[in-house]
Design a protein around this motif. Structure first.
Motif, mmCIF file in Angstrom:
data_model
loop_
_atom_site.group_PDB
_atom_site.id
_atom_site.type_symbol
_atom_site.label_atom_id
_atom_site.label_comp_id
_atom_site.label_asym_id
_atom_site.label_seq_id
_atom_site.Cartn_x
_atom_site.Cartn_y
_atom_site.Cartn_z
ATOM 1 N N LYS A 270 1.087 -1.034 -0.103
ATOM 2 C CA LYS A 270 -0.068 -0.103 -0.143
ATOM 3 C C LYS A 270 0.855 1.369 0.046
ATOM 4 O O LYS A 270 1.681 1.465 0.941
ATOM 5 N N SER A 271 0.790 2.119 -0.903
ATOM 6 C CA SER A 271 1.672 3.434 -1.220
ATOM 7 C C SER A 271 0.802 4.651 -1.243
ATOM 8 O O SER A 271 -0.186 4.574 -1.813
ATOM 9 N N THR A 272 1.465 5.548 -0.751
ATOM 10 C CA THR A 272 0.782 6.885 -0.660
ATOM 11 C C THR A 272 1.768 7.918 -0.596
ATOM 12 O O THR A 272 3.037 7.674 -0.429
ATOM 13 N N LYS A 273 1.395 9.129 -0.584
ATOM 14 C CA LYS A 273 2.262 10.563 -0.505
ATOM 15 C C LYS A 273 1.508 11.309 0.717
ATOM 16 O O LYS A 273 0.418 11.293 0.833
ATOM 17 N N PHE A 274 2.153 12.164 1.218
ATOM 18 C CA PHE A 274 1.969 13.154 2.383
ATOM 19 C C PHE A 274 2.938 14.183 2.426
ATOM 20 O O PHE A 274 3.995 14.271 1.599
ATOM 21 N N SER A 275 2.539 15.393 3.033
ATOM 22 C CA SER A 275 3.331 16.642 3.012
ATOM 23 C C SER A 275 3.682 16.899 4.488
ATOM 24 O O SER A 275 2.904 17.252 5.261
ATOM 25 N N GLY A 276 4.971 16.509 4.775
ATOM 26 C CA GLY A 276 5.767 16.968 6.202
ATOM 27 C C GLY A 276 5.283 15.837 7.202
ATOM 28 O O GLY A 276 4.161 15.473 7.692
ATOM 29 N N LEU A 277 6.531 15.407 7.868
ATOM 30 C CA LEU A 277 6.280 14.334 8.876
ATOM 31 C C LEU A 277 6.568 14.799 10.165
ATOM 32 O O LEU A 277 7.559 15.366 10.595
ATOM 33 N N VAL A 278 5.478 14.965 10.983
ATOM 34 C CA VAL A 278 5.480 15.644 12.277
ATOM 35 C C VAL A 278 5.100 14.573 13.485
ATOM 36 O O VAL A 278 3.606 14.203 13.201
ATOM 37 N N ALA A 279 6.003 14.316 14.428
ATOM 38 C CA ALA A 279 5.722 13.405 15.490
ATOM 39 C C ALA A 279 4.333 13.708 16.241
ATOM 40 O O ALA A 279 4.096 14.826 16.459
ATOM 41 N N GLU A 280 3.276 12.767 16.502
ATOM 42 C CA GLU A 280 2.442 12.858 17.243
ATOM 43 C C GLU A 280 1.372 13.953 16.835
ATOM 44 O O GLU A 280 0.293 14.304 17.430
ATOM 45 N N GLN A 281 1.356 14.110 15.545
ATOM 46 C CA GLN A 281 0.082 14.754 14.605
ATOM 47 C C GLN A 281 -0.328 13.922 13.744
ATOM 48 O O GLN A 281 0.465 13.149 13.063
ATOM 49 N N TRP B 129 -3.609 -14.869 7.349
ATOM 50 C CA TRP B 129 -3.675 -13.777 6.356
ATOM 51 C C TRP B 129 -2.471 -13.317 5.987
ATOM 52 O O TRP B 129 -1.426 -13.339 6.284
ATOM 53 N N THR B 130 -2.428 -12.932 4.589
ATOM 54 C CA THR B 130 -1.344 -12.516 3.915
ATOM 55 C C THR B 130 -1.042 -11.086 4.538
ATOM 56 O O THR B 130 -2.057 -10.080 4.722
ATOM 57 N N ARG B 131 0.082 -10.881 4.813
ATOM 58 C CA ARG B 131 0.494 -9.627 5.422
ATOM 59 C C ARG B 131 0.445 -8.270 4.194
ATOM 60 O O ARG B 131 0.249 -8.417 3.014
ATOM 61 N N GLU B 132 0.447 -6.898 4.765
ATOM 62 C CA GLU B 132 0.365 -5.816 4.289
ATOM 63 C C GLU B 132 1.769 -5.223 4.504
ATOM 64 O O GLU B 132 2.200 -4.974 5.657
ATOM 65 N N ASN B 133 2.323 -4.330 3.430
ATOM 66 C CA ASN B 133 3.320 -3.540 3.817
ATOM 67 C C ASN B 133 2.901 -2.034 3.367
ATOM 68 O O ASN B 133 1.840 -1.841 2.745
ATOM 69 N N PHE B 134 3.448 -1.041 4.011
ATOM 70 C CA PHE B 134 3.298 0.448 3.690
ATOM 71 C C PHE B 134 4.504 1.180 3.074
ATOM 72 O O PHE B 134 5.241 1.067 3.784
ATOM 73 N N ILE B 135 4.342 1.875 2.200
ATOM 74 C CA ILE B 135 5.326 2.722 1.588
ATOM 75 C C ILE B 135 4.847 4.252 1.507
ATOM 76 O O ILE B 135 3.643 4.313 0.882
ATOM 77 N N ALA B 136 5.380 5.362 2.239
ATOM 78 C CA ALA B 136 4.912 6.616 2.148
ATOM 79 C C ALA B 136 6.072 7.500 1.725
ATOM 80 O O ALA B 136 7.171 7.261 2.204
ATOM 81 N N VAL B 137 5.686 8.554 0.912
ATOM 82 C CA VAL B 137 6.775 9.632 0.439
ATOM 83 C C VAL B 137 6.290 10.669 1.143
ATOM 84 O O VAL B 137 4.999 11.204 0.686
ATOM 85 N N ASP B 138 7.185 11.344 1.374
ATOM 86 C CA ASP B 138 7.170 12.942 1.941
ATOM 87 C C ASP B 138 7.304 13.791 0.651
ATOM 88 O O ASP B 138 8.306 14.098 0.202
ATOM 89 N N SER B 139 6.305 14.491 0.228
ATOM 90 C CA SER B 139 6.403 15.226 -1.094
ATOM 91 C C SER B 139 7.179 16.632 -1.036
ATOM 92 O O SER B 139 7.858 17.080 -1.938
ATOM 93 N N LEU B 140 7.310 16.997 0.395
ATOM 94 C CA LEU B 140 8.202 18.100 0.612
ATOM 95 C C LEU B 140 9.595 17.763 0.450
ATOM 96 O O LEU B 140 10.508 18.533 0.005
#
Length: 317
Positions: free
Chosen positions: A16-27, A89-100
């Motif tokens: 499962k892959s996605t994009k986000f803008s800015g990695l901020v802890a606890e938000q 169950w088959t496992r799931e992986n997660f890939i995320a790219v910070d667009s910033l």
């Protein structure tokens, strides 16, 4: 007629892959709509072969709703497959790219436990299919001992299949103890196989020939990442540089490389052509975002460049 290729994935995944803008802890991080891909070493190899216009049969474990989704995704790509049904169950992986920053974060989940009867089913299916080339790629699920790929190698030897293996650690060491056709370690993995802490590029030839001389394999292709790859057999040693491309993601680059190589072998191409197709496909995969592997036109263009490089420097395929 092309040779029969079977790929084996004992620890597949939904990527499962996605994009986000800015990695901020606890938000709360707002992400774009996710993209789903069938993942896991051998599954990706089959997808890569299909992109080149080739045919393979993917065999893999699958369980639960995520296992059903995995099969649906492969159906959409018109890839032939057979499933070893699993209780878990088959496992799931997660890939995320910070667009910033274009930084990529990859979260790999552990595979579900494979039961003994399921493991035996995998080995029986391999023997039943009796392929020309068998590609065993990826990590092992829990419940499969470190000697599972060794068992796969033994079955391959019994039925006369050429085993191409792409894994690491103790499972890789045990597999070459049994003997395989081709292995694709990186520099660090090759060092461990010959009992060294570190290897320099100019030591690759000697280390690979040591494995070949002991009967561990016939061909070693050492992946050097942005520096390309080295092919070593009893009679050949060739280094091919990686083409300079704009990198967007490294996910699936290694599997794309294996897919390009086994496709080339199945088409009766030389070992030098095999290496160039592998490097071309692996490099082309890094040009795409997320888990999309490569585009055929990119791989063909890069292969053409690598062929021109080989001719320029007297390395004819």
């Amino acid at each position: 007629m092309a040779d029969k290729i079977v790929t084996l994935t004992v620890n597949p995944a939904i990527d499962k892959s996605t994009k986000f803008s800015g990695l901020v802890a606890e938000q709360k991080i707002r992400c774009e709509n996710p993209h789903f891909d069938a993942g896991g070493g051998g599954v990706n190899v089959s997808k890569a072969i299909a992109r080149l216009g080739g045919k393979s049969e993917a065999i893999f474990t699958a369980g639960g709703p995520s296992g059903e989704l995995l099969q649906d995704l492969l159906k959409k790509e018109a890839i032939d497959y057979q499933v070893i049904k699993t209780k878990n169950w088959t496992r799931e992986n997660f890939i995320a790219v910070d667009s910033l920053t274009n930084a990529q974060y990859r979260f790999g989940m552990p595979g579900a436990v494979i039961l003994p009867e399921e493991a035996n089913g995998i080995l029986k299916l391999i023997e039943q299919l009796s392929p020309t080339y068998l590609v065993a790629s990826g990590s092992l699920s829990e419940g499969l001992g470190d000697d599972f790929y060794e068992k796969v190698a033994a079955v391959s030897r019994k039925i006369g299949s050429k085993l191409i293996i792409d894994t690491s650690g103790e499972p890789l060491q045990k597999a070459i103890d049994e003997g395989v056709y081709l292995l694709k370690p990186n520099l660090g993995e090759l060092a461990k196989l010959v009992g060294s802490n570190v290897l320099e590029i100019d030591q690759v030839d000697e280390a690979a020939r040591e494995i070949i001389a002991k009967g561990g394999c016939e061909i070693v292709v050492v992946s050097l990442g942005p520096q390309g790859a080295v092919l070593v057999s009893k009679d050949i040693c060739e280094h091919i540089p990686a083409p300079s491309v704009q990198k967007k993601s490294t996910v699936g680059a290694g599997d794309s490389m294996v897919g390009g190589m086994v496709w080339a072998l199945s088409q009766g191409k030389s070992l030098q052509e095999m290496l160039r197709w592998g490097v071309a496909c692996g490099s082309a995969a890094t040009m795409n975002e997320g888990t999309q592997l490569f585009k055929k036109e990119d791989a063909e263009r890069l292969f053409g460049w690598l062929n021109s490089y080989g001719e320029k420097y007297g390395k004819k395929a």
